[in-house]
Scaffold this motif. Structure first.
Motif, short mmCIF file in Angstrom:
data_model
loop_
_atom_site.label_atom_id
_atom_site.label_comp_id
_atom_site.label_asym_id
_atom_site.label_seq_id
_atom_site.Cartn_x
_atom_site.Cartn_y
_atom_site.Cartn_z
N UNK A 251 0.84 -1.20 0.00
CA UNK A 251 0.00 0.00 0.00
C UNK A 251 0.88 1.25 0.00
N UNK A 254 -3.18 6.01 2.33
CA UNK A 254 -4.31 5.63 3.17
C UNK A 254 -5.48 5.29 2.24
N UNK A 255 -6.09 4.15 2.39
CA UNK A 255 -7.17 3.76 1.47
C UNK A 255 -8.36 4.71 1.59
N UNK A 256 -9.09 4.81 0.50
CA UNK A 256 -10.30 5.62 0.50
C UNK A 256 -11.36 5.02 1.41
N UNK A 257 -12.39 5.83 1.66
CA UNK A 257 -13.47 5.38 2.51
C UNK A 257 -14.39 4.44 1.81
#
Lengths: 337, 337
Positions: A251, A254-257
């Motif tokens: 990664x 920060x991954x999306x919501x």
């Protein structure tokens, strides 16, 4: 002096490592100083945690710097020794990393008796991956007879053992793996009760069908989509030993919501879940029990394991990139010499 | 027959409960049948978990349906009894809910000796909130001398006891509370080592300053912004007993991103965190030890508590809405009769 081929982290990887992130260096093999031992690498273990070492993020161990030889567990043979505890010809478990030779004061070495078991098994079922499975499952997962244990990367070095130890403890073992061949192997060769292919578009539904009584222990070593499939199936008081997150190692952001954290917390509360991260050294005191039990289970044929062997250090980068993609089938090892 | 005033959930709340979600009903007090006991409610406990009962989401207890009397722990007086174990005048701990009278077969009642302690303390420090603090902190948090324990809603019924028990065990207690008055109370009256106002715009920095050695135990009962401030400060091997998420009880949708779940998992792994949800009944076996220790600590003045008392059942809805907003200061109780 022999040539010491080394594989370095030439460039710090961003996201998925590329072949060009690795360097091949031919150095001179070092000479042992007073009290030191020169060890020639025979086998190198490739393990997902190495991706973490290539990252700058703070963790339980220091980060590699560009140019460093990549770390790793090895089985080798003593070539020369100025240490009374070791003599030329001894087979030793050590931590040479991705290189053909290294010198050590011997404090990281453990002698192996080649008559006991294939020497490379000390990098797999009888080594760190085996002990990770054993200590995490028994100390944190605590499977009881009749409970359902789910593990992902189930044909991998750790997962394969988690399922088989769960069976020995009387639990039901459900493995998640990539592709029908690996799933068949889990059932036919390792005795899992059910197997689910994570590439199957119906994975969530199939996992649910494979766990009619829900999930009591989820041995977490991948994260990602498997977590999403497992999470709704967790029973009250389920335990989640967490020793790896291979789906997230590459990664870059920060991954999306949506933000799944509040949902995790709410379920952890209402279902009284236990989530606990660990690394194998946290349970070092269990080493003797692990060695005794695992050796016996392998002798009795109750634990089986599969190795995926690559020839030559030059092939290590490609094999490691494949490991992070789930291409290996069994414990991934490099036969160095 | 006396009038039995009842407060019902008239309408299932969406988000934050409104006064119009509650109904006031004047029913006839019931008559005890064979083996039954009629109990008049003296004190009603108001607790955050009640918001969960008003939700349809699956949890560890069944949901209230519109028109139901709201559940709740109570201290009452036996008015009439067809059960040999109870006689009129007995003071009993029970589970009448938000109403003036109820009949029970007595299986949920426990007799209280009014000479031991103020009877309403069995709804607070000597009751469910006290046992929640005691069992969660000691079984899951396991604070050691010199460690740092952080608790939010720290002047509340549970939080105030968590900090004081942590002190008794030799740990450092840091409380988070809303407003300077509550923070001053934590230090001056309850003996916390530090207090941080969660309304302070500098809350994150102040919490960090209040925890120079990081956080070893975070007793989680709120979630939300406090979690975000605590999370980066957690030490390796930190323990997180999770018994409430008051900041999320009124959530109506999955929160927007970023998705913090992978970050939690990564930190749980690298820091070897333990997160465990619990409710007080999970540790029912600890009841006698709790009663013994807590009574002694209160007698010795080592544990102090504050009550926030509202007069009359009619005021319960407003007080409960205030509880979810952190308006109460101490254990929130309704003096019913």
């Amino acid at each position: 002096m022999p040539v010491n081929r080394q594989v370095t982290m030439a460039v710090r990887p961003v996201g998925e490592p590329k072949l060009t992130d690795f360097g091949i260096v031919d150095a001179q093999a070092p000479s042992p100083g007073p009290g030191q031992v020169l060890v020639k690498t025979l086998w190198l273990s490739l393990d997902p945690y190495m991706r973490g070492r290539m990252s700058e993020a703070k963790s339980y161990a220091r980060s590699l710097q560009p140019g460093d030889v990549i770390v790793g567990g090895t089985v080798g043979q003593v070539e020369a020794s100025n240490n009374n505890a070791f003599k030329p010809g001894d087979i030793v478990l050590g931590y040479a990393g991705w290189q053909g030779y290294y010198v050590t004061d011997g404090s990281d070495l453990r002698k192996i008796d080649p008559a006991d078991a294939p020497i490379q098994s000390h990098l797999g079922a009888l080594g760190m991956p085996g002990m990770t499975a054993y200590t995490g499952l028994l100390n944190i997962g605590q499977p009881k007879a009749g409970e359902t244990v789910v593990v992902a990367a189930a044909t991998g070095a750790v997962g394969a053992l988690v399922g088989q130890i769960a069976k020995i403890r009387g639990a039901r073992a459900v493995g998640i793996a990539g592709g029908p061949e690996k799933c068949k192997f889990l059932i036919d060769e390792l005795g899992f009760d059910a197997a689910v292919d994570h590439r199957d578009p119906e994975m969530k539904a199939k996992l649910k069908a494979a766990c009619p009584d829900g999930i009591d222990v989820y041995f977490e070593n991948v994260g990602g989509a498997v977590w999403d499939a497992v999470f709704p199936l967790l029973n009250d008081f389920a335990r989640i030993p967490l020793c790896g997150l291979i789906a997230h190692y590459n990664d870059t952001a920060v991954p999306e919501g949506p933000d799944r954290l509040p949902g995790l917390m709410r379920q952890a509360l209402t279902k009284r879940l236990t989530l606990r991260g660990f690394i194998v050294s946290d349970f070092a005191a269990d080493g003797p029990a692990f060695q005794r039990d695992m050796s016996q289970w392998i002798r009795e044929g109750r634990i089986r394991y599969r190795e995926d062997i690559v020839e030559g250090l030059d092939k290590a980068p490609e094999a490691f990139i494949g490991l992070l993609r789930g291409k290996n089938f069994g414990k991934l090892l490099v036969k160095v010499a």
